[in-house]
Design an enzyme around this catalytic site. Structure first.
Site, PDB file in Angstrom:
ATOM      1  N   THR A 127     -11.113  41.291 -23.555  1.00 58.43           N
ATOM      2  CA  THR A 127     -11.634  40.450 -24.631  1.00 58.43           C
ATOM      3  C   THR A 127     -10.611  40.251 -25.742  1.00 58.43           C
ATOM      4  OG1 THR A 127     -12.587  42.314 -25.851  1.00 58.43           O
ATOM      5  CG2 THR A 127     -13.978  41.288 -24.186  1.00 58.43           C
ATOM      6  N   ASP A 128     -10.898  39.269 -26.598  1.00 65.37           N
ATOM      7  CA  ASP A 128     -10.054  39.034 -27.771  1.00 65.37           C
ATOM      8  C   ASP A 128     -10.633  39.808 -28.963  1.00 65.37           C
ATOM      9  OD1 ASP A 128     -12.279  37.571 -28.668  1.00 65.37           O
ATOM     10  OD2 ASP A 128     -11.359  35.633 -28.225  1.00 65.37           O
ATOM     11  N   GLN A 129     -10.120  39.566 -30.157  1.00 64.56           N
ATOM     12  CA  GLN A 129     -10.581  40.299 -31.347  1.00 64.56           C
ATOM     13  C   GLN A 129     -12.046  40.061 -31.667  1.00 64.56           C
ATOM     14  OE1 GLN A 129      -7.565  39.103 -34.277  1.00 64.56           O
ATOM     15  NE2 GLN A 129      -7.040  41.270 -34.436  1.00 64.56           N
ATOM     16  N   MET A 130     -12.595  38.958 -31.179  1.00 67.15           N
ATOM     17  CA  MET A 130     -14.008  38.646 -31.443  1.00 67.15           C
ATOM     18  C   MET A 130     -14.928  39.215 -30.363  1.00 67.15           C
ATOM     19  SD  MET A 130     -13.590  34.728 -32.796  1.00 67.15           S
ATOM     20  CE  MET A 130     -12.691  34.219 -31.350  1.00 67.15           C
ATOM     21  N   VAL A 180     -14.855  38.372 -27.212  1.00 66.34           N
ATOM     22  CA  VAL A 180     -15.119  37.338 -26.212  1.00 66.34           C
ATOM     23  C   VAL A 180     -14.079  37.462 -25.096  1.00 66.34           C
ATOM     24  CG1 VAL A 180     -15.142  34.834 -25.812  1.00 66.34           C
ATOM     25  CG2 VAL A 180     -16.149  35.776 -27.901  1.00 66.34           C
TER      26      VAL A 180
END
Length: 136
Positions: A19-22, A24
């Site tokens: 996932t990314d920082q959010m 997602v």
């Protein structure tokens, strides 16, 4: 190909590193999810990439398409559904669906792979032992 027109399914949880920082799932990871589905589909037929490679056949991807519908997120339990499109020839084609725990479609996709003779480095027909397995 009526015998294998149904989807084969595998479930797993989205890992933090996907996932990314959010939180997602990074879009490129969906291709890996399709690969997991395809590998498990082959395994469910009693086949494996390892056996094919030992027999001198590789399966490189020559086409991949992904349609994103909704985001998968960290710790989601997702399901990858994999379906063989038609009887393989020199190519083998799969359709995919990725769903969340609520059975909402997160992504759909398609991939085409080519049977390659490792020694000749040229496309070759689908090995007979694979076609035999698909007729079960």
């Amino acid at each position: 190909m009526e015998n294998h027109s149904k989807y084969d399914e595998i479930q797993f949880r989205v890992r933090y590193g996907e996932t990314d920082q959010m939180g997602v799932v990074y879009h490129g990871n969906y291709a890996q999810y399709f690969e997991i589905g395809r590998t498990e589909w082959l395994r469910s037929m009693g086949l494996s990439y390892r056996k094919m490679e030992e027999e001198g056949v590789m399966l490189p991807v020559v086409s991949l398409s992904i349609n994103y519908k909704k985001s998968a997120r960290y710790d989601d339990l997702i399901k990858v559904k994999t379906k063989l499109v038609k009887t393989p020839t020199v190519k083998i084609e799969f359709d995919y669906e990725i769903l969340n725990e609520n059975n909402e479609i997160l992504a759909t996709g398609n991939s085409i792979l080519v049977f390659m003779d490792v020694v000749k480095n040229r496309p070759t027909r689908c090995p007979k032992y694979i076609l035999d397995k698909l007729q079960i």
